[in-house]
Design an enzyme around this catalytic site. Structure first.
Site, PDB file in Angstrom:
ATOM      1  N   ASP A   1      -8.752   0.915  -7.861  1.00 24.72           N
ATOM      2  CA  ASP A   1      -9.340   1.975  -8.605  1.00 24.72           C
ATOM      3  C   ASP A   1     -10.065   1.396  -9.978  1.00 24.72           C
ATOM      4  OD1 ASP A   1      -9.765   4.423  -9.781  1.00 24.72           O
ATOM      5  OD2 ASP A   1      -7.837   5.152  -8.811  1.00 24.72           O
TER       6      ASP A   1
ATOM      7  N   GLU B   1       1.011  -1.040   0.001  1.00 19.78           N
ATOM      8  CA  GLU B   1       0.224   0.135  -0.079  1.00 19.78           C
ATOM      9  C   GLU B   1       0.768   1.134  -0.099  1.00 19.78           C
ATOM     10  OE1 GLU B   1      -2.393   2.290  -0.438  1.00 19.78           O
ATOM     11  OE2 GLU B   1      -3.929   0.500   0.177  1.00 19.78           O
TER      12      GLU B   1
ATOM     13  N   ASP C   1       4.844   0.790  -5.664  1.00 23.14           N
ATOM     14  CA  ASP C   1       3.993   0.348  -6.472  1.00 23.14           C
ATOM     15  C   ASP C   1       3.958  -1.217  -6.627  1.00 23.14           C
ATOM     16  OD1 ASP C   1       2.451   0.747  -8.844  1.00 23.14           O
ATOM     17  OD2 ASP C   1       4.302  -0.187  -9.652  1.00 23.14           O
TER      18      ASP C   1
END
Length: 231
Positions: free
Chosen positions: A135, A85, A112
Site C-alpha cells: 500500500d 496475506e 499481520d
C-alpha cells in the site's frame, strides 16, 4: 530485539483490511486446503519441521491473489516459500492455484506481517523477503503508515541471513523514491543495481495481477533488490 523495534511492532500494521468478495470456490478452498497449506503460529515457528527439510526460505509479504507467489515456488523447488496475506479472497485464490501446481514448498499465513516477523519467524532464518506493491499511502499525512520504515528494516535485518536479499516493487514513483532513501540510509543494505538505481524492466520475478492493472493505467514499475551486508 531492541525495545525500539518491539514498540514499533505494536504501532505499525502491514495492511489495511479490504475484504472484497469471497467466491464460493475460494471459500471451499479455504475450508479444504487451509489444513494442508495454512500455518497458524503460536510461537516461534520451527521451519524445518513445517517443511520437513532444511532449505533456504523466502518470505513474501502481501502476496495479493497469490499467482506470482505460486509461480515462484513452482519454478524454485529447492527453496521454501512462506506467504503472508490477510485478505481471504487472495488466500482462497492462492490455495486453489497451489493445489493445481501440487506444491510442497509453500505455506500460507493469515496475520499481520510485522506481528509475524516480531513473534514467530526465527532470527537469521530467511534467505530473501519479497514485498511487491505494498500500500503506497500516497497522501503525505499517511506516509508514516508505509511499511518501508527504518524500524521495519531493523526488524527485517534480524530475520534475514547475512547476504540475504530484500526485493521491493512499487508502481508509485513517490514510494519508489521513498524506498531508495529509507533503505539506503540504513547502512546494512546494499543496492545490487548500484546506489539509487532501479532494476531494468522486466525484473527477475513473475508479473502480478496488480502490476498488470497498473501498467494498463500507464504506471511505471520500479523494482529494487537489496542485499543484507555480510556473508
Amino acid at each position: 530485539m531492541t525495545a525500539q523495534v518491539t514498540e514499533f511492532s505494536k504501532q505499525l500494521r502491514s495492511f489495511v483490511r479490504r475484504e472484497g468478495r469471497l467466491t464460493p470456490g475460494q471459500a471451499r478452498a479455504l475450508e479444504r486446503l487451509w489444513p494442508v497449506y495454512g500455518l497458524e503460529p503460536q510461537g516461534v515457528v520451527e521451519l524445518d519441521q513445517v517443511f520437513g527439510r532444511a532449505a533456504p526460505r523466502v518470505l513474501d509479504i502481501g502476496f495479493g491473489d497469490g499467482e506470482a507467489l505460486v509461480e515462484m515456488a513452482a519454478d524454485d523447488p529447492q527453496r521454501d516459500y512462506i506467504g503472508v496475506e490477510v485478505h481471504r479472497p487472495g488466500l482462497g485464490h492462492c490455495l486453489q492455484y497451489a493445489e493445481q501446481m501440487q506444491l510442497s514448498n509453500l505455506r500460507l499465513i493469515s496475520m499481520d506481517a510485522v506481528d509475524l516477523l516480531t513473534n514467530h519467524i526465527p532470527e537469521r532464518s530467511l534467505s530473501a523477503v519479497n514485498i511487491f506493491f505494498p500500500d503506497p499511502w500516497p497522501k503525505k499525512r499517511h506516509h508514516k503508515r508505509r511499511l518501508i520504515q527504518p524500524n521495519f528494516l531493523e526488524l527485517l535485518a534480524s530475520r534475514l541471513q547475512r547476504g540475504a536479499l530484500l526485493h521491493l516493487a512499487t508502481d508509485w514513483a513517490d514510494y519508489a523514491q521513498w524506498m531508495v532513501e529509507v533503505v539506503e540510509a540504513d547502512g546494512r543494505y546494499t543496492n545490487t543495481a548500484g546506489p539509487g538505481q532501479y532494476l531494468p524492466y522486466p525484473p527477475p520475478r513473475p508479473q502480478t495481477k496488480f502490476e498488470r492493472r497498473g501498467i494498463q493505467r500507464g504506471h511505471a514499475v520500479y523494482d529494487l533488490i537489496y542485499r543484507l551486508n555480510g556473508v
